[in-house]
Write a protein that holds these residues in place. Structure first.
Motif, short mmCIF file in Angstrom:
data_model
loop_
_atom_site.label_atom_id
_atom_site.label_comp_id
_atom_site.label_asym_id
_atom_site.label_seq_id
_atom_site.Cartn_x
_atom_site.Cartn_y
_atom_site.Cartn_z
N ALA A 21 0.87 -1.19 0.00
CA ALA A 21 0.00 0.00 0.00
C ALA A 21 0.89 1.23 0.00
CB ALA A 21 -0.91 -0.02 1.21
N GLY A 22 1.66 1.35 -1.05
CA GLY A 22 2.62 2.44 -1.14
C GLY A 22 2.16 3.50 -2.12
N PRO A 23 3.10 4.19 -2.72
CA PRO A 23 2.75 5.27 -3.64
C PRO A 23 2.15 4.72 -4.93
CG PRO A 23 5.11 4.86 -3.67
CD PRO A 23 4.55 4.00 -2.58
N VAL A 24 1.44 5.60 -5.62
CA VAL A 24 0.89 5.24 -6.92
C VAL A 24 2.06 5.13 -7.90
CG1 VAL A 24 -0.58 6.05 -8.81
CG2 VAL A 24 -1.28 6.39 -6.44
N PRO A 25 2.08 4.10 -8.74
CA PRO A 25 3.20 3.94 -9.68
C PRO A 25 3.30 5.12 -10.65
CG PRO A 25 1.84 1.96 -9.61
CD PRO A 25 1.12 3.00 -8.83
N ASP A 26 4.52 5.39 -11.10
CA ASP A 26 4.74 6.39 -12.15
C ASP A 26 4.66 5.75 -13.53
OD1 ASP A 26 5.24 8.45 -10.28
OD2 ASP A 26 7.29 7.71 -10.03
N SER A 27 5.17 4.52 -13.62
CA SER A 27 5.15 3.82 -14.90
C SER A 27 5.22 2.32 -14.66
CB SER A 27 6.31 4.26 -15.79
OG SER A 27 7.54 3.80 -15.24
N VAL A 28 4.77 1.57 -15.65
CA VAL A 28 4.87 0.12 -15.62
C VAL A 28 5.34 -0.34 -17.00
CG1 VAL A 28 2.39 -0.11 -16.13
CG2 VAL A 28 3.64 -2.06 -15.24
N GLU A 29 6.36 -1.19 -16.99
CA GLU A 29 6.85 -1.76 -18.24
C GLU A 29 6.58 -3.25 -18.23
OE1 GLU A 29 10.64 -0.52 -20.30
OE2 GLU A 29 11.19 -2.58 -19.73
N ILE A 30 5.91 -3.73 -19.26
CA ILE A 30 5.55 -5.14 -19.36
C ILE A 30 6.39 -5.76 -20.46
CG2 ILE A 30 3.69 -6.75 -19.89
CD1 ILE A 30 1.79 -4.66 -18.65
N THR A 31 7.07 -6.86 -20.13
CA THR A 31 7.90 -7.60 -21.08
C THR A 31 7.36 -9.01 -21.20
OG1 THR A 31 9.84 -6.32 -20.39
CG2 THR A 31 10.24 -8.35 -21.62
N VAL A 32 7.08 -9.42 -22.42
CA VAL A 32 6.59 -10.78 -22.69
C VAL A 32 7.72 -11.55 -23.34
CG1 VAL A 32 4.88 -12.17 -23.90
CG2 VAL A 32 4.23 -9.95 -22.96
N ILE A 33 8.08 -12.69 -22.72
CA ILE A 33 9.20 -13.52 -23.20
C ILE A 33 8.61 -14.78 -23.79
CG2 ILE A 33 11.37 -14.61 -22.54
CD1 ILE A 33 10.96 -12.81 -19.86
N GLY A 47 10.78 -11.84 -27.78
CA GLY A 47 9.75 -11.17 -27.02
C GLY A 47 9.60 -9.72 -27.38
N GLY A 48 8.78 -9.04 -26.58
CA GLY A 48 8.56 -7.62 -26.80
C GLY A 48 8.25 -6.93 -25.48
N TYR A 49 8.38 -5.61 -25.45
CA TYR A 49 8.10 -4.86 -24.23
C TYR A 49 7.48 -3.51 -24.57
CZ TYR A 49 12.42 -2.31 -25.25
OH TYR A 49 13.38 -1.55 -25.85
N LYS A 50 6.67 -3.03 -23.63
CA LYS A 50 6.03 -1.73 -23.79
C LYS A 50 5.91 -1.07 -22.43
CE LYS A 50 2.64 -0.62 -26.91
NZ LYS A 50 1.26 -0.62 -27.47
N ARG A 51 6.16 0.24 -22.40
CA ARG A 51 6.06 1.03 -21.16
C ARG A 51 4.75 1.83 -21.18
NH1 ARG A 51 9.68 2.84 -17.49
NH2 ARG A 51 11.39 2.10 -18.79
N PHE A 52 4.06 1.80 -20.05
CA PHE A 52 2.83 2.57 -19.87
C PHE A 52 3.05 3.56 -18.75
CE2 PHE A 52 1.60 -1.38 -21.80
CZ PHE A 52 0.59 -1.04 -22.69
N GLU A 53 2.78 4.82 -19.03
CA GLU A 53 2.86 5.86 -18.01
C GLU A 53 1.56 5.84 -17.19
OE1 GLU A 53 5.63 7.56 -17.51
OE2 GLU A 53 6.51 6.53 -19.24
N VAL A 54 1.70 6.02 -15.89
CA VAL A 54 0.53 6.01 -14.99
C VAL A 54 0.24 7.45 -14.61
CG1 VAL A 54 -0.43 5.08 -12.86
CG2 VAL A 54 1.26 3.74 -14.15
N ARG A 55 -0.97 7.92 -14.92
CA ARG A 55 -1.31 9.32 -14.69
C ARG A 55 -2.64 9.44 -13.96
NH1 ARG A 55 0.01 10.62 -20.85
NH2 ARG A 55 2.27 10.59 -20.71
N ASP A 56 -2.72 10.48 -13.14
CA ASP A 56 -3.99 10.80 -12.48
C ASP A 56 -4.83 11.61 -13.46
OD1 ASP A 56 -6.10 11.57 -10.92
OD2 ASP A 56 -4.90 12.24 -9.23
N GLU A 57 -5.94 11.04 -13.88
CA GLU A 57 -6.79 11.69 -14.88
C GLU A 57 -8.13 12.07 -14.24
OE1 GLU A 57 -6.86 8.73 -17.92
OE2 GLU A 57 -4.94 9.38 -18.74
N GLY A 58 -8.10 13.13 -13.46
CA GLY A 58 -9.32 13.62 -12.82
C GLY A 58 -9.89 12.66 -11.79
N GLY A 59 -9.03 12.14 -10.93
CA GLY A 59 -9.49 11.27 -9.86
C GLY A 59 -9.38 9.78 -10.16
N THR A 60 -9.16 9.43 -11.41
CA THR A 60 -8.94 8.02 -11.75
C THR A 60 -7.52 7.87 -12.29
OG1 THR A 60 -9.77 8.29 -14.01
CG2 THR A 60 -11.37 7.61 -12.32
#
Length: 197
Positions: free
Chosen positions: A133-145, A156-169
């Motif tokens: 129960a820590g801070p909200v992530p800044d980013s998540v990178e998913i790698t499929v092997i 495999g391949g990988y993609k980074r997703f930025e995590v943003r607060d979008e009006g409460g969600t």
């Protein structure tokens, strides 16, 4: 003109044979290139259904041949902290087993053009952060092997997703439309070490 052709027939033969050889080499190159492209494993990672934490993470085999998913690695960054784990299995140790194999694990074969839902982004991040129960992530990178080409090569391949607060969600968005493919031998060796650690 006919006399000139007869006098220079040897030289013309050499030139025409050389041109024919170049045409055949071009055809061979085109054939090999299209064959390699058709048999190359390409993994695509995408977000679907929504943009918030309940958005689903989809893995697609964009190649024509079947691949075998060996592992799914998640790297979460939250401030100065970094969490990394494999989320190949879908359940915790205390969850009941039973049902279909795909209900318990993401590992397994994926045919050409087939899509696999590996879970909600929120749950994937929680698993990587060990339910902290820590801070909200800044980013998540998913790698499929995956094991490809009749299990002779790790890819495999990988993609980074930025995590943003979008009006409460919390929203998960990637700046990349396409998934980056793992092509370097050094990166493939590193992934193999992580899978066997």
């Amino acid at each position: 003109m006919i006399d000139w052709l007869q006098d220079h027939s040897g030289g013309l033969n050499v030139v025409l044979n050389g041109a024919m050889l170049l045409v055949w080499l071009a055809y061979l190159h085109l054939f090999l290139t299209s064959f390699r492209r058709a048999n190359r494993a390409v993994v695509h990672i995408a977000r679907a259904v929504d943009t918030d934490g309940e958005a689903r993470c989809l893995v697609t085999n964009m190649g024509s041949d079947m691949v075998y998913i060996l592992g799914i690695k998640v790297d979460v960054r939250a401030g100065e902290e970094r969490f990394a784990t494999l989320v190949t299995d879908r359940v915790h140790e205390d969850d009941p087993l039973g049902g279909e194999m795909r209900d318990r694990t993401n590992q397994g074969p994926l045919c050409g053009g087939e899509v696999l839902d590996i879970g909600a982004f929120r749950r994937i991040c929680e698993r990587a952060m060990e339910d902290a129960a820590g801070p909200v992530p800044d980013s998540v990178e998913i790698t499929v092997i995956v094991a490809a080409q009749q299990a002779k090569r790790l890819m495999g391949g990988y993609k980074r997703f930025e995590v943003r607060d979008e009006g409460g969600t919390i929203g998960y968005r990637s700046e990349d439309v396409l998934t980056r493919q793992i092509t370097s031998a050094r990166r493939r060796r590193h992934l193999e070490q992580e899978l066997t650690a």
